[in-house]
Write a protein that holds these residues in place. Structure first.
Motif, PDB file in Angstrom:
ATOM      1  N   GLU A 112      30.679  51.497  30.851  1.00  0.00           N
ATOM      2  CA  GLU A 112      30.448  52.726  31.622  1.00  0.00           C
ATOM      3  C   GLU A 112      31.517  52.924  32.692  1.00  0.00           C
ATOM      4  O   GLU A 112      32.012  54.047  32.878  1.00  0.00           O
ATOM      5  CB  GLU A 112      29.059  52.699  32.272  1.00  0.00           C
ATOM      6  N   SER A 113      31.886  51.867  33.412  1.00  0.00           N
ATOM      7  CA  SER A 113      32.888  52.032  34.477  1.00  0.00           C
ATOM      8  C   SER A 113      34.270  52.303  33.897  1.00  0.00           C
ATOM      9  O   SER A 113      35.063  53.039  34.489  1.00  0.00           O
ATOM     10  CB  SER A 113      32.914  50.817  35.416  1.00  0.00           C
ATOM     11  N   PHE A 166      50.240  56.489  44.108  1.00  0.00           N
ATOM     12  CA  PHE A 166      49.115  55.783  44.713  1.00  0.00           C
ATOM     13  C   PHE A 166      48.486  54.839  43.699  1.00  0.00           C
ATOM     14  O   PHE A 166      48.296  55.207  42.544  1.00  0.00           O
ATOM     15  CB  PHE A 166      48.024  56.760  45.160  1.00  0.00           C
ATOM     16  N   GLY A 167      48.105  53.649  44.136  1.00  0.00           N
ATOM     17  CA  GLY A 167      47.326  52.737  43.310  1.00  0.00           C
ATOM     18  C   GLY A 167      45.855  53.016  43.531  1.00  0.00           C
ATOM     19  O   GLY A 167      45.341  52.762  44.615  1.00  0.00           O
ATOM     20  N   VAL A 168      45.190  53.556  42.531  1.00  0.00           N
ATOM     21  CA  VAL A 168      43.759  53.845  42.647  1.00  0.00           C
ATOM     22  C   VAL A 168      42.950  52.736  41.980  1.00  0.00           C
ATOM     23  O   VAL A 168      41.891  52.356  42.456  1.00  0.00           O
ATOM     24  CB  VAL A 168      43.419  55.222  42.026  1.00  0.00           C
ATOM     25  N   GLU A 169      43.430  52.217  40.883  1.00  0.00           N
ATOM     26  CA  GLU A 169      42.886  51.080  40.134  1.00  0.00           C
ATOM     27  C   GLU A 169      41.680  51.404  39.258  1.00  0.00           C
ATOM     28  O   GLU A 169      41.588  50.941  38.148  1.00  0.00           O
ATOM     29  CB  GLU A 169      42.546  49.880  41.032  1.00  0.00           C
ATOM     30  N   VAL A 227      33.205  49.654  41.247  1.00  0.00           N
ATOM     31  CA  VAL A 227      34.267  48.685  40.946  1.00  0.00           C
ATOM     32  C   VAL A 227      35.223  48.576  42.130  1.00  0.00           C
ATOM     33  O   VAL A 227      35.587  47.472  42.550  1.00  0.00           O
ATOM     34  CB  VAL A 227      35.020  49.056  39.650  1.00  0.00           C
ATOM     35  N   LEU A 228      35.629  49.705  42.696  1.00  0.00           N
ATOM     36  CA  LEU A 228      36.535  49.686  43.855  1.00  0.00           C
ATOM     37  C   LEU A 228      35.938  48.883  45.008  1.00  0.00           C
ATOM     38  O   LEU A 228      36.646  48.116  45.675  1.00  0.00           O
ATOM     39  CB  LEU A 228      36.858  51.108  44.312  1.00  0.00           C
ATOM     40  N   ASP A 229      34.646  49.042  45.233  1.00  0.00           N
ATOM     41  CA  ASP A 229      33.988  48.288  46.302  1.00  0.00           C
ATOM     42  C   ASP A 229      33.954  46.797  45.987  1.00  0.00           C
ATOM     43  O   ASP A 229      34.226  45.965  46.857  1.00  0.00           O
ATOM     44  CB  ASP A 229      32.564  48.809  46.529  1.00  0.00           C
ATOM     45  N   LYS A 230      33.666  46.446  44.751  1.00  0.00           N
ATOM     46  CA  LYS A 230      33.574  45.034  44.372  1.00  0.00           C
ATOM     47  C   LYS A 230      34.928  44.328  44.409  1.00  0.00           C
ATOM     48  O   LYS A 230      34.996  43.142  44.688  1.00  0.00           O
ATOM     49  CB  LYS A 230      32.945  44.891  42.985  1.00  0.00           C
ATOM     50  N   LEU A 268      42.791  48.714  33.862  1.00  0.00           N
ATOM     51  CA  LEU A 268      41.581  48.523  33.070  1.00  0.00           C
ATOM     52  C   LEU A 268      41.256  47.035  32.976  1.00  0.00           C
ATOM     53  O   LEU A 268      42.150  46.205  32.878  1.00  0.00           O
ATOM     54  CB  LEU A 268      41.791  49.086  31.657  1.00  0.00           C
ATOM     55  N   GLY A 269      39.973  46.721  32.989  1.00  0.00           N
ATOM     56  CA  GLY A 269      39.540  45.340  32.800  1.00  0.00           C
ATOM     57  C   GLY A 269      39.366  44.541  34.079  1.00  0.00           C
ATOM     58  O   GLY A 269      39.644  43.344  34.096  1.00  0.00           O
TER      59      GLY A 269
END
Length: 193
Positions: A105-106, A55-58, A64-67, A97-98
């Motif tokens: 923090e994220s 799975f790609g969670v990222e 961050v996921l929402d943005k 990452l990045g």
């Protein structure tokens, strides 16, 4: 080869039914998105000798996921990993990452989520670095989203090393988190144990 085999659940079930009908007894793996996985799908995957799903969670930060419009929820990720674990299907999670909206923090939240999933489920982990390749939306909007490209030679582009800094993170910040993730990645046996 399909980078999102489960995107169309009906196709997955057709494949499983054909595999059974033709008495094809082989182990297999696939890639998926957590948002399409149901318990029925996991049960059918397990019955058809699917031994691994990636799975790609990222990111380990819901913000961050929402943005980045990933369209997944970290609580659902854990639910799906738990389902897979209960059906003895090996899970591999991919992170990046990045992201333009990452912060120190994220990035740490991503590490903490990785550690939690690894400690609890022994999932495989693979982490790379966000890289704005030419022609991508991200590359064309770097100024707008606040990322600075550090490379000038296209031959140096690689998702295996940082190539950008953001408004709230540096190369060093990314490398510090990556160094903490590396021992977990090295312990990945791809479910062969």
């Amino acid at each position: 080869m399909d980078d999102t085999f489960t995107a169309i659940p009906e196709r997955v079930f057709q494949f499983i039914d054909l595999k059974k009908k033709l008495k094809l007894d082989f182990l297999w793996r696939c890639e998926s998105r957590v948002d399409v996985v149901t318990e029925e799908m996991v049960k059918r995957l397990a019955e058809s000798n699917c031994v691994g799903v990636a799975f790609g969670v990222e990111s380990g930060s819901q913000e961050v996921l929402d943005k980045i419009h990933k369209g997944i929820n970290l609580m659902h990720v854990e639910y799906v990993v738990d389902l897979m674990h209960n059906y003895d299907i090996y899970v591999s999670l991919n992170f990046m990452l990045g992201h333009y909206c990452d912060t120190v923090e994220s990035l740490d939240m991503t590490y903490q989520f990785i550690k939690k999933m690894y400690d609890k489920y022994r999932v495989g982990i693979f982490a790379t670095f966000n890289t704005p390749f030419p022609g991508t939306w991200q590359r064309m909007h770097m100024d707008k989203i606040g990322i600075k490209l550090l490379l000038t030679d296209y031959s140096q582009y690689s998702v295996l090393s940082p190539s950008i800094e953001g408004e709230n993170f540096t190369v060093e910040d990314q490398l510090e988190v990556y160094q903490k993730i590396l021992p977990i990645m090295y312990d990945n046996d791809f479910g062969l144990r």
